[in-house]
Design a protein around this motif. Sequence first.
Motif, PDB file in Angstrom:
ATOM      1  N   LEU A 214     -52.872  35.827  39.353  1.00  0.00           N
ATOM      2  CA  LEU A 214     -53.991  35.752  40.274  1.00  0.00           C
ATOM      3  C   LEU A 214     -54.551  34.422  40.424  1.00  0.00           C
ATOM      4  O   LEU A 214     -55.148  33.760  39.212  1.00  0.00           O
ATOM      5  CB  LEU A 214     -54.924  36.913  40.197  1.00  0.00           C
ATOM      6  CG  LEU A 214     -56.170  36.986  41.058  1.00  0.00           C
ATOM      7  CD1 LEU A 214     -55.898  37.182  42.462  1.00  0.00           C
ATOM      8  CD2 LEU A 214     -57.162  37.781  40.510  1.00  0.00           C
ATOM      9  N   ASP A 215     -54.841  33.765  41.591  1.00  0.00           N
ATOM     10  CA  ASP A 215     -55.803  32.326  41.792  1.00  0.00           C
ATOM     11  C   ASP A 215     -56.610  32.698  42.709  1.00  0.00           C
ATOM     12  O   ASP A 215     -55.991  32.712  44.078  1.00  0.00           O
ATOM     13  CB  ASP A 215     -54.674  31.268  41.899  1.00  0.00           C
ATOM     14  CG  ASP A 215     -55.406  29.756  41.718  1.00  0.00           C
ATOM     15  OD1 ASP A 215     -56.520  29.872  42.391  1.00  0.00           O
ATOM     16  OD2 ASP A 215     -55.088  29.153  40.930  1.00  0.00           O
ATOM     17  N   LEU A 216     -57.640  32.811  42.464  1.00  0.00           N
ATOM     18  CA  LEU A 216     -58.791  33.162  43.651  1.00  0.00           C
ATOM     19  C   LEU A 216     -60.013  32.273  43.664  1.00  0.00           C
ATOM     20  O   LEU A 216     -60.640  32.116  42.600  1.00  0.00           O
ATOM     21  CB  LEU A 216     -59.182  34.541  43.326  1.00  0.00           C
ATOM     22  CG  LEU A 216     -60.344  35.296  44.364  1.00  0.00           C
ATOM     23  CD1 LEU A 216     -59.685  35.794  45.575  1.00  0.00           C
ATOM     24  CD2 LEU A 216     -60.872  36.618  43.558  1.00  0.00           C
ATOM     25  N   ILE A 236     -66.730  29.663  42.512  1.00  0.00           N
ATOM     26  CA  ILE A 236     -65.927  30.026  41.297  1.00  0.00           C
ATOM     27  C   ILE A 236     -64.570  30.217  41.675  1.00  0.00           C
ATOM     28  O   ILE A 236     -64.200  30.863  42.647  1.00  0.00           O
ATOM     29  CB  ILE A 236     -66.543  31.456  40.639  1.00  0.00           C
ATOM     30  CG1 ILE A 236     -68.107  31.460  40.227  1.00  0.00           C
ATOM     31  CG2 ILE A 236     -65.661  32.088  39.516  1.00  0.00           C
ATOM     32  CD1 ILE A 236     -68.172  30.387  38.906  1.00  0.00           C
ATOM     33  N   ASN A 237     -63.813  29.610  40.577  1.00  0.00           N
ATOM     34  CA  ASN A 237     -62.238  29.869  40.779  1.00  0.00           C
ATOM     35  C   ASN A 237     -61.867  30.572  39.540  1.00  0.00           C
ATOM     36  O   ASN A 237     -62.296  30.475  38.436  1.00  0.00           O
ATOM     37  CB  ASN A 237     -61.596  28.500  40.664  1.00  0.00           C
ATOM     38  CG  ASN A 237     -60.320  28.485  40.788  1.00  0.00           C
ATOM     39  OD1 ASN A 237     -59.781  28.970  42.131  1.00  0.00           O
ATOM     40  ND2 ASN A 237     -59.346  28.447  40.140  1.00  0.00           N
ATOM     41  N   ILE A 238     -61.313  31.816  39.857  1.00  0.00           N
ATOM     42  CA  ILE A 238     -60.839  32.984  38.991  1.00  0.00           C
ATOM     43  C   ILE A 238     -59.133  32.706  38.834  1.00  0.00           C
ATOM     44  O   ILE A 238     -58.576  32.822  39.959  1.00  0.00           O
ATOM     45  CB  ILE A 238     -61.114  34.124  39.347  1.00  0.00           C
ATOM     46  CG1 ILE A 238     -62.577  34.367  39.560  1.00  0.00           C
ATOM     47  CG2 ILE A 238     -60.422  35.260  38.530  1.00  0.00           C
ATOM     48  CD1 ILE A 238     -63.128  34.229  41.128  1.00  0.00           C
ATOM     49  N   THR A 239     -58.762  32.508  37.574  1.00  0.00           N
ATOM     50  CA  THR A 239     -57.331  32.615  37.294  1.00  0.00           C
ATOM     51  C   THR A 239     -56.874  33.672  36.271  1.00  0.00           C
ATOM     52  O   THR A 239     -57.697  33.908  35.389  1.00  0.00           O
ATOM     53  CB  THR A 239     -56.855  31.237  36.828  1.00  0.00           C
ATOM     54  OG1 THR A 239     -57.695  30.766  35.990  1.00  0.00           O
ATOM     55  CG2 THR A 239     -56.908  30.357  38.224  1.00  0.00           C
ATOM     56  N   GLU A 251     -63.862  29.453  36.443  1.00  0.00           N
ATOM     57  CA  GLU A 251     -64.470  28.242  36.357  1.00  0.00           C
ATOM     58  C   GLU A 251     -65.256  27.812  37.805  1.00  0.00           C
ATOM     59  O   GLU A 251     -65.095  28.246  38.617  1.00  0.00           O
ATOM     60  CB  GLU A 251     -63.188  27.482  36.310  1.00  0.00           C
ATOM     61  CG  GLU A 251     -62.365  27.687  35.147  1.00  0.00           C
ATOM     62  CD  GLU A 251     -60.962  26.916  35.212  1.00  0.00           C
ATOM     63  OE1 GLU A 251     -60.712  26.168  34.286  1.00  0.00           O
ATOM     64  OE2 GLU A 251     -60.099  27.244  36.186  1.00  0.00           O
ATOM     65  N   PHE A 252     -66.208  27.026  37.343  1.00  0.00           N
ATOM     66  CA  PHE A 252     -67.115  26.402  38.359  1.00  0.00           C
ATOM     67  C   PHE A 252     -66.312  25.356  39.174  1.00  0.00           C
ATOM     68  O   PHE A 252     -65.451  24.707  38.675  1.00  0.00           O
ATOM     69  CB  PHE A 252     -68.156  25.481  37.710  1.00  0.00           C
ATOM     70  CG  PHE A 252     -69.093  24.971  38.509  1.00  0.00           C
ATOM     71  CD1 PHE A 252     -70.019  25.804  39.238  1.00  0.00           C
ATOM     72  CD2 PHE A 252     -69.265  23.460  38.807  1.00  0.00           C
ATOM     73  CE1 PHE A 252     -70.832  25.106  40.334  1.00  0.00           C
ATOM     74  CE2 PHE A 252     -70.192  23.026  39.673  1.00  0.00           C
ATOM     75  CZ  PHE A 252     -70.890  23.676  40.485  1.00  0.00           C
ATOM     76  N   ILE A 253     -66.423  25.500  40.628  1.00  0.00           N
ATOM     77  CA  ILE A 253     -65.394  24.902  41.415  1.00  0.00           C
ATOM     78  C   ILE A 253     -66.358  24.270  42.620  1.00  0.00           C
ATOM     79  O   ILE A 253     -67.461  24.916  42.950  1.00  0.00           O
ATOM     80  CB  ILE A 253     -64.461  25.581  42.095  1.00  0.00           C
ATOM     81  CG1 ILE A 253     -63.622  24.861  42.741  1.00  0.00           C
ATOM     82  CG2 ILE A 253     -64.946  26.691  43.034  1.00  0.00           C
ATOM     83  CD1 ILE A 253     -62.114  25.441  43.304  1.00  0.00           C
ATOM     84  N   ASP A 269     -66.424  23.171  34.377  1.00  0.00           N
ATOM     85  CA  ASP A 269     -66.394  23.661  33.288  1.00  0.00           C
ATOM     86  C   ASP A 269     -66.153  25.357  33.533  1.00  0.00           C
ATOM     87  O   ASP A 269     -66.229  25.993  34.509  1.00  0.00           O
ATOM     88  CB  ASP A 269     -67.702  23.607  32.516  1.00  0.00           C
ATOM     89  CG  ASP A 269     -67.874  22.316  32.250  1.00  0.00           C
ATOM     90  OD1 ASP A 269     -66.850  21.547  31.982  1.00  0.00           O
ATOM     91  OD2 ASP A 269     -69.448  22.089  32.118  1.00  0.00           O
ATOM     92  N   ASN A 270     -65.759  26.187  32.385  1.00  0.00           N
ATOM     93  CA  ASN A 270     -65.660  27.352  32.508  1.00  0.00           C
ATOM     94  C   ASN A 270     -66.987  28.012  32.268  1.00  0.00           C
ATOM     95  O   ASN A 270     -67.876  27.596  31.700  1.00  0.00           O
ATOM     96  CB  ASN A 270     -64.981  27.909  31.111  1.00  0.00           C
ATOM     97  CG  ASN A 270     -63.606  27.656  30.967  1.00  0.00           C
ATOM     98  OD1 ASN A 270     -63.006  27.329  31.893  1.00  0.00           O
ATOM     99  ND2 ASN A 270     -63.102  27.358  29.550  1.00  0.00           N
ATOM    100  N   VAL A 271     -67.279  28.870  33.301  1.00  0.00           N
ATOM    101  CA  VAL A 271     -68.452  29.655  33.161  1.00  0.00           C
ATOM    102  C   VAL A 271     -68.282  31.075  32.291  1.00  0.00           C
ATOM    103  O   VAL A 271     -68.995  31.522  31.721  1.00  0.00           O
ATOM    104  CB  VAL A 271     -68.832  30.020  34.787  1.00  0.00           C
ATOM    105  CG1 VAL A 271     -70.147  30.858  34.729  1.00  0.00           C
ATOM    106  CG2 VAL A 271     -69.046  28.797  35.504  1.00  0.00           C
TER     107      VAL A 271
END
Length: 387
Positions: A214-216, A236-239, A251-253, A269-271
């Motif tokens: 998943l890449d969202l 936020i980018n979620i993988t 991750e912050f995007i 950075d990772n949130v």
Amino acid sequence: MATTSFNSHQDGMKHASKEQVLSLLGSDTESENIQNLLSNIIEAKCNIAGSAEVIKRFNQIGNQKKDMKIPIEDISLIGFDEKQLILSFNEEGTDDLAFTATGIYSFSTDFLDILFHMSKFSGYCFKMNETDLLRENLEYLLDNTTGRTKQYRFINGIGKNEDDMYLRAITSEQYRNYDNNIVLYLALVSMHNYSKSMATKVYIEKAYITDSSLDLTLKLDEKIKLNSDFSIEVGINITNSEIREGAVLFEFIYTINDNNGMKSTAIGDNVVKIQHNNRSETVHSKMAKLLDLKIYTDGIIDGINVANLATKLDENVLFSIFNKFSRSKALEKATKSKLEQLHKDEIASNTLNIIELFDKLEKLNTSVDDKTYLQKKFNDFITKGFK
């Protein structure tokens, strides 16, 4: 294997109902724990535009998955499908055939390497058309190796291949099933609650979903002015990968836009970072960190040197940027070739600023992983400079 993608330029930016969001969870232990710890949406609709379409597309991924622990004594080689292995699996402790399955993606290479350290040898045999030599060695090793039990991810085919079984990967036995359905649920519920608390609209900018990954990207629906020429959008980018060793990353995007329609996206950075062996209670406490999104936003705005965004990149800076790309072991060969050609084209004109350059890089036809790499490098250049 089934894959699906979605972006905010398509139709279907409808809001999912709370029932649709809740339907992402199953009846397994992890789903029940997450539902009990993280309150589901209480409003009739999820605040996130595009959520209905993404849930619909997620549900269209029809591949059924199953992880099974199998001793090597119950595995035999049937043959090859090009460079993939076709393996048979016996009923445990017997010689009775249970089923056969064909490797897909990187399974065969991983199997040969993890079990027998022979992926390079197999590559040589395929290249030199010496598959009989590979068969002879692999059959000998399978017949004479004991005591190696691994967990295998099996996936059924869909459509015309619905009667076929495939080997997707060797998976970790410590995996706690934070599968894509749970991760998507976490993302939608958490960002819905953030939207409520901050009175800010949220939308899904893009989603890429496969049988096991998943890449969202979720963005706040507002542009923050940096100055008269540039603005920024954040989110936020979620993988997640169900088969790779690693973690669920939130991750912050952010995307920087200029007044000429150019834009470039960076991953910072990772949130939130969820390990696949984390307890549900740990996941619940970690998800609360999404409320810190404003802190990340303020930090990146304060850290951007706006004057540098408009500065044209000279030949030395361009060389430094593309040299980093050419030396990267993370990028695919095809992507490096496209970057090399772009470098040649832009050295001649030498009229780009950093936003215009990375706008061109984002438009290159690359894999999801390579695009993510470029977005992370853009963040490095924005926050640390070009050295």
